[in-house]
Design an enzyme around this catalytic site. Structure first.
Site, mmCIF file in Angstrom:
data_model
loop_
_atom_site.group_PDB
_atom_site.id
_atom_site.type_symbol
_atom_site.label_atom_id
_atom_site.label_comp_id
_atom_site.label_asym_id
_atom_site.label_seq_id
_atom_site.Cartn_x
_atom_site.Cartn_y
_atom_site.Cartn_z
ATOM 1 N N CYS A 269 3.151 -40.336 8.226
ATOM 2 C CA CYS A 269 3.699 -41.443 7.457
ATOM 3 C C CYS A 269 3.700 -42.659 8.375
ATOM 4 O O CYS A 269 4.107 -42.574 9.538
ATOM 5 C CB CYS A 269 5.132 -41.113 7.037
ATOM 6 S SG CYS A 269 6.109 -42.555 6.603
ATOM 7 N N TYR B 50 0.847 -1.196 0.000
ATOM 8 C CA TYR B 50 0.000 0.000 0.000
ATOM 9 C C TYR B 50 0.890 1.258 0.000
ATOM 10 O O TYR B 50 0.685 2.173 -0.792
ATOM 11 C CB TYR B 50 -0.909 -0.021 1.234
ATOM 12 C CG TYR B 50 -1.780 1.214 1.370
ATOM 13 C CD1 TYR B 50 -3.044 1.266 0.785
ATOM 14 C CD2 TYR B 50 -1.339 2.326 2.081
ATOM 15 C CE1 TYR B 50 -3.840 2.399 0.892
ATOM 16 C CE2 TYR B 50 -2.116 3.469 2.192
ATOM 17 C CZ TYR B 50 -3.367 3.500 1.599
ATOM 18 O OH TYR B 50 -4.142 4.623 1.705
ATOM 19 N N ASP B 51 1.884 1.254 0.878
ATOM 20 C CA ASP B 51 2.796 2.406 0.975
ATOM 21 C C ASP B 51 3.487 2.663 -0.361
ATOM 22 O O ASP B 51 3.700 3.805 -0.756
ATOM 23 C CB ASP B 51 3.882 2.168 2.041
ATOM 24 C CG ASP B 51 3.316 2.214 3.458
ATOM 25 O OD1 ASP B 51 2.197 2.728 3.624
ATOM 26 O OD2 ASP B 51 4.001 1.732 4.381
ATOM 27 N N LYS C 128 9.926 4.110 9.773
ATOM 28 C CA LYS C 128 9.352 2.774 9.642
ATOM 29 C C LYS C 128 10.390 1.670 9.822
ATOM 30 O O LYS C 128 11.548 1.808 9.425
ATOM 31 C CB LYS C 128 8.706 2.619 8.263
ATOM 32 C CG LYS C 128 7.594 3.602 8.004
ATOM 33 C CD LYS C 128 6.332 3.284 8.761
ATOM 34 C CE LYS C 128 5.511 2.317 7.978
ATOM 35 N NZ LYS C 128 4.076 2.434 8.171
ATOM 36 N N GLU D 120 8.872 7.574 20.476
ATOM 37 C CA GLU D 120 7.788 6.694 20.943
ATOM 38 C C GLU D 120 7.684 5.489 20.014
ATOM 39 O O GLU D 120 7.690 5.659 18.799
ATOM 40 C CB GLU D 120 6.430 7.418 20.887
ATOM 41 C CG GLU D 120 6.358 8.669 21.694
ATOM 42 C CD GLU D 120 5.054 9.455 21.460
ATOM 43 O OE1 GLU D 120 4.155 8.972 20.740
ATOM 44 O OE2 GLU D 120 4.953 10.553 22.006
ATOM 45 N N ASP E 235 1.077 -0.614 16.333
ATOM 46 C CA ASP E 235 0.339 -0.943 15.120
ATOM 47 C C ASP E 235 -1.082 -1.329 15.510
ATOM 48 O O ASP E 235 -1.406 -2.486 15.714
ATOM 49 C CB ASP E 235 1.047 -2.102 14.413
ATOM 50 C CG ASP E 235 0.747 -2.106 12.948
ATOM 51 O OD1 ASP E 235 0.048 -1.175 12.476
ATOM 52 O OD2 ASP E 235 1.196 -3.033 12.260
ATOM 53 N N TYR F 230 -1.084 8.774 23.509
ATOM 54 C CA TYR F 230 0.099 9.478 23.009
ATOM 55 C C TYR F 230 -0.121 10.956 22.715
ATOM 56 O O TYR F 230 0.781 11.616 22.220
ATOM 57 C CB TYR F 230 0.746 8.770 21.821
ATOM 58 C CG TYR F 230 -0.146 8.470 20.642
ATOM 59 C CD1 TYR F 230 -0.690 9.495 19.881
ATOM 60 C CD2 TYR F 230 -0.414 7.153 20.292
ATOM 61 C CE1 TYR F 230 -1.495 9.214 18.798
ATOM 62 C CE2 TYR F 230 -1.225 6.864 19.200
ATOM 63 C CZ TYR F 230 -1.768 7.902 18.459
ATOM 64 O OH TYR F 230 -2.563 7.628 17.388
ATOM 65 N N CYS G 131 9.422 -42.415 1.753
ATOM 66 C CA CYS G 131 9.574 -43.873 1.772
ATOM 67 C C CYS G 131 8.433 -44.597 1.077
ATOM 68 O O CYS G 131 8.463 -45.816 0.968
ATOM 69 C CB CYS G 131 9.737 -44.378 3.205
ATOM 70 S SG CYS G 131 8.227 -44.297 4.172
ATOM 71 N N CYS H 142 3.937 -41.565 1.523
ATOM 72 C CA CYS H 142 5.016 -40.732 2.042
ATOM 73 C C CYS H 142 5.995 -40.384 0.919
ATOM 74 O O CYS H 142 6.454 -41.283 0.198
ATOM 75 C CB CYS H 142 5.741 -41.492 3.152
ATOM 76 S SG CYS H 142 7.232 -40.660 3.700
ATOM 77 N N CYS I 211 11.298 -45.272 7.528
ATOM 78 C CA CYS I 211 11.249 -44.070 6.694
ATOM 79 C C CYS I 211 12.511 -43.230 6.901
ATOM 80 O O CYS I 211 12.796 -42.787 8.012
ATOM 81 C CB CYS I 211 10.013 -43.254 7.060
ATOM 82 S SG CYS I 211 9.958 -41.664 6.225
ATOM 83 N N LEU J 153 0.801 10.654 10.220
ATOM 84 C CA LEU J 153 2.219 11.027 10.333
ATOM 85 C C LEU J 153 2.914 10.819 9.007
ATOM 86 O O LEU J 153 2.610 9.867 8.287
ATOM 87 C CB LEU J 153 2.896 10.135 11.383
ATOM 88 C CG LEU J 153 2.404 10.297 12.812
ATOM 89 C CD1 LEU J 153 2.917 9.141 13.669
ATOM 90 C CD2 LEU J 153 2.898 11.620 13.392
ATOM 91 N N LYS K 93 5.948 3.071 17.649
ATOM 92 C CA LYS K 93 4.736 3.305 16.858
ATOM 93 C C LYS K 93 3.898 2.025 16.910
ATOM 94 O O LYS K 93 4.182 1.032 16.247
ATOM 95 C CB LYS K 93 5.103 3.652 15.416
ATOM 96 C CG LYS K 93 3.886 4.024 14.600
ATOM 97 C CD LYS K 93 4.298 4.644 13.274
ATOM 98 C CE LYS K 93 3.091 5.061 12.465
ATOM 99 N NZ LYS K 93 2.261 3.920 12.039
ATOM 100 N N ARG L 148 -10.497 7.361 14.033
ATOM 101 C CA ARG L 148 -9.985 8.490 13.282
ATOM 102 C C ARG L 148 -10.789 8.748 12.006
ATOM 103 O O ARG L 148 -10.968 9.885 11.592
ATOM 104 C CB ARG L 148 -8.518 8.244 12.916
ATOM 105 C CG ARG L 148 -7.893 9.496 12.345
ATOM 106 C CD ARG L 148 -6.447 9.304 12.084
ATOM 107 N NE ARG L 148 -6.256 8.338 11.003
ATOM 108 C CZ ARG L 148 -5.082 8.001 10.522
ATOM 109 N NH1 ARG L 148 -4.008 8.505 11.058
ATOM 110 N NH2 ARG L 148 -4.982 7.136 9.543
HETATM 111 C C1 9MJ Z 1 1.410 5.292 17.458
HETATM 112 N N1 9MJ Z 1 0.715 4.724 16.495
HETATM 113 O O1 9MJ Z 1 1.939 4.627 18.335
HETATM 114 C C2 9MJ Z 1 1.184 8.749 16.991
HETATM 115 N N2 9MJ Z 1 1.509 6.714 17.461
HETATM 116 O O2 9MJ Z 1 0.979 11.142 16.792
HETATM 117 C C3 9MJ Z 1 2.266 7.483 18.311
HETATM 118 N N3 9MJ Z 1 0.857 7.530 16.642
HETATM 119 C C4 9MJ Z 1 0.660 9.941 16.363
HETATM 120 N N4 9MJ Z 1 2.048 8.752 18.017
HETATM 121 C C5 9MJ Z 1 0.328 12.034 16.003
HETATM 122 N N5 9MJ Z 1 3.070 7.005 19.289
HETATM 123 C C6 9MJ Z 1 -0.408 11.343 15.091
HETATM 124 C C7 9MJ Z 1 -0.203 9.998 15.320
#
Ligand code: 9MJ
Length: 677
Positions: free
Chosen positions: A430, A39-40, A318, A117, A121, A229, A415, A412, A436, A86, A119, A140
């Protein structure tokens, strides 16, 4: 119009459509068709074209908004302050560019202070509190409007329903990530698979699917967590003037904040933080896809401001993707030590989770059916941490016309014996037993492996040759090999032959637990072998034990007890044991002493770095006192040993009230019980 321009225009339209389609699958259906990395790549391609042809940027372009439109199942919530995403950096140069732009805009040569921090997922959420009470929670969505998920958010235990402390502002918005820890994700997928239901591709998807349930009773059963965060209030003078200070404030209101967070002065320290976190990635109990750097000073943040999609004061660096697309070129069947026949996907090599992967296990035929996999399919490959690569999803839309069915083998591949599947078992086996060669090779490989008898130099290659040339049929035959026998083999020199014979001879006096583990009894792993050795003291006592006696041992239930008994009842196993004795193999006896039970029944956890011993040594010493050593902290953990630079496990122990011992404390405890090495 030039050809180049018109083909760019066409490509941009195609990319917009494809990206929008992926957005819909990802955000609305919680069922992505491509991994994030793919996607990226598409998104970046569109961004590059739009930069080259700004007059062709469509208002509807996915680059012009933050996420996907909200689904209609939930009420819409308009964000008072847009929830931006971000910008990403994919390498060190891009991070340095970000830092340079920040310093240029701030007109400073001084290093800027950043908060680093992990990130997470998961899914970004916004939580509104009025007079300290949670009144509304939203996803969001597209950044401007999201979905009202208040009822579902209220089921998450780490979200405070009322803010703690005396000084709570009248109105607060806290933002953070809702995510599913790795262990919870694996447990959930296991349950779903057992029920024959569709599993989730990854923890992020599982979190999204759980949070967007129509029934909050379903969400309540899902292992979700929330980590804060960011924070916004109407009157900013009530908050500290740094991002880190704000997060401490949010923590004092009862939110979880990430214990791995740290400050970096300048870009060099940011890069060090990136590398340190990348090294820790696999051992964290949750998935992260990068590290976020945010300018710490809020005054500087205000001066930097925003561009269309993202703040100028933050960047997400990333990590290598843990999911990628590739093609299944073939499916082959491998035979393991216990005869289990496992389908393995041969893949077009793909770089995923930091390594090139060309094989992935498919576990069993049921898994192939569950995935709906055919040869020629494009699939998602996932390799997270040290876990073996998995095929997690078939991309139906990319199936070629000549895709082939995977045929369940009747015989198998090693054997030719019949393959049998016991009713109710998912694994096909098997029936050839030690006839074998594949099973013989695996049995020998296991016997010689590091945790078993640790025979140096006896690698896969030599085992294959020794079995194929009929020099070795059982593990006992290893001890009959002479240097002269070995030197007849191609590419085996005099020195290597002598070394191998010496290494085999050196393994002839194993510790009892290693020997029990080396036998390769089904479901008897390292920990169970240690418990058995400690309990019975000799192999003869173990062999003589009936089912009831076996079940006295911690971890041994009726199934494992059954496997142990049937192993020792097999005439060929008895023969091999007698043969081993005749070849001079003597397994040591284990003294069943009081010392061995000082910590019996307790689970300990090790974290951080110890100075006077390695983690493996500390583990072995605690185990010699009867403790089990586990990888994660829970309420049931008896004690956590925290070495230097201990991280989230220590924080978790403290939050659960689990006792913590430092290295000196551990050394004293071991001395008290007479354990010195
Ligand atoms: C995550 N996903 O851990 C932000 N995020 O700050 C952290 N996302 C973020 N910061 C501003 N640690 C927009 C998103």
């Amino acid at each position: 119009m030039s050809d180049k321009r018109s083909s760019a225009e066409q490509r941009m339209a195609a990319l917009r459509e494809e990206i929008e389609d992926h957005n819909h699958r990802y955000y609305v259906l919680d069922d992505p068709q491509v991994p994030d990395a793919e996607y990226d790549r598409l998104f970046r391609e569109l961004q590059v074209l739009e930069r080259e042809y700004p007059e062709l940027v469509a208002a509807s372009s996915p680059t012009q908004r933050v996420g996907a439109a909200a689904d209609t199942s939930f009420a819409e919530v308009v964000h008072r302050i847009p929830m931006l995403s971000l910008d990403n950096a994919f390498n060190e140069d891009e991070l340095r560019d970000f830092d340079r732009r920040v310093r240029e805009r701030l007109a400073t040569e001084e290093p800027v202070c950043y908060v680093c921090e992990p990130k997470l997922d998961g899914l970004a959420v916004s939580l509104h509190y009025e007079a300290g009470v949670l009144v509304r929670a939203a996803t969001r969505g597209d950044g401007f409007a999201g979905e009202d998920i208040t009822a579902n958010i209220r089921t998450i235990r780490s979200v405070p329903l009322t803010l703690r402390g005396a000084q709570v502002p009248a109105m607060v918005e806290v933002r953070g990530e809702v995510y599913m820890p790795k262990a919870g994700f694996e447990g959930l997928n296991k349950t779903l698979a057992e029920r024959g239901e569709k599993t989730f591709v990854n923890p992020r998807n599982a979190a999204a699917g759980s949070l967007r349930q129509k029934k909050s009773t379903v969400t309540a059963k899902r292992p979700l967590e929330m980590c804060a965060y960011s924070v916004a209030v109407e009157d900013e003078s009530v908050l500290p003037n740094t991002h880190a200070g704000c997060l401490e404030q949010v923590h004092s209101w009862g939110f979880r904040i990430n214990p791995e967070m740290r400050l970096a002065h300048g870009v060099e320290e940011c890069w060090q933080a990136y590398e340190a976190l990348l090294n820790k990635r696999a051992e964290l109990p949750y998935e992260i896809d990068g590290i976020v750097f945010k300018v710490n000073d809020l005054g500087q943040q205000r001066r930097l401001g925003f561009v269309s999609r993202a703040p100028r004061w933050a960047v997400a660096q990333k990590f290598p993707a843990e999911e990628m697309l590739t093609i299944v070129e073939d499916v082959e069947f491998q035979v393991g030590r216990t005869g289990a026949v496992t389908p393995v996907a041969r893949l077009q090599p793909v770089f995923v989770g930091g390594v090139t992967v060309s094989n992935a296990t498919l576990h069993n035929m049921d898994e192939i059916e569950r995935l709906g996999l055919k040869i020629g399919d494009t699939v998602f490959i996932r390799r997270a941490g040290d876990v073996i690569p998995q095929v997690v999803k078939v991309v139906d839309s990319k199936r070629p016309a000549d895709a082939r069915e995977v045929v369940r083998p009747a015989h198998c591949p090693a054997c030719g014996s019949d393959i049998v599947q016991i009713e109710g078992e998912v694994v096909a086996r098997c029936s050839g037993g030690l006839f074998c060669p594949a099973q013989r090779k695996e049995a020998i490989r296991h016997y010689a492996s590091r945790k078993a008898l640790d025979i140096e130099g006896l690698g896969d290659k030599w085992i294959d040759i020794l079995v194929e040339q009929n020099l070795v049929k059982t593990v006992a035959d290893l001890y009959r090999l002479t240097a002269a026998d070995l030197m007849k083999l191609e590419r085996m020199g005099e020195k290597s032959a002598a070394n191998l014979v010496a290494a085999i001879a050196a393994s002839a006096h194993p510790q009892l637990w290693r020997f029990i583990y080396a036998l390769g009894i089904r479901e008897v792993g390292e920990a169970t072998a240690k418990s058995l050795a400690r309990h019975f003291g000799t192999l003869e006592a173990l062999m003589a034990a009936d089912e009831e006696a076996l079940q006295q041992v911690a971890d041994v239930g009726p199934i494992v007890a059954g496997h142990i008994q049937s192993f020792f009842q097999q005439p060929h196993n008895q023969e091999t044991l007698n043969d081993l004795k005749a070849c001079g193999v003597v397994w040591q006896t284990e003294t069943v002493t009081e010392q061995a039970s000082a910590l019996a029944g307790q689970t300990w956890v090790l974290t951080g770095t110890l100075q006077s011993m390695t983690r493996d040594e500390a583990k072995a010493r605690l185990e010699s006192l009867g403790a089990k050593v586990a990888g994660s902290v829970s309420k049931k953990t008896a004690c956590v040993v925290a070495g230097e630079a201990a991280g989230s496990k220590l924080t978790r122990a403290e939050s659960l009230g689990v006792p913590v011992l430092n290295e000196q404390g551990l050394t004293e405890l071991l001395h008290q019980h007479g354990v010195t090495e």
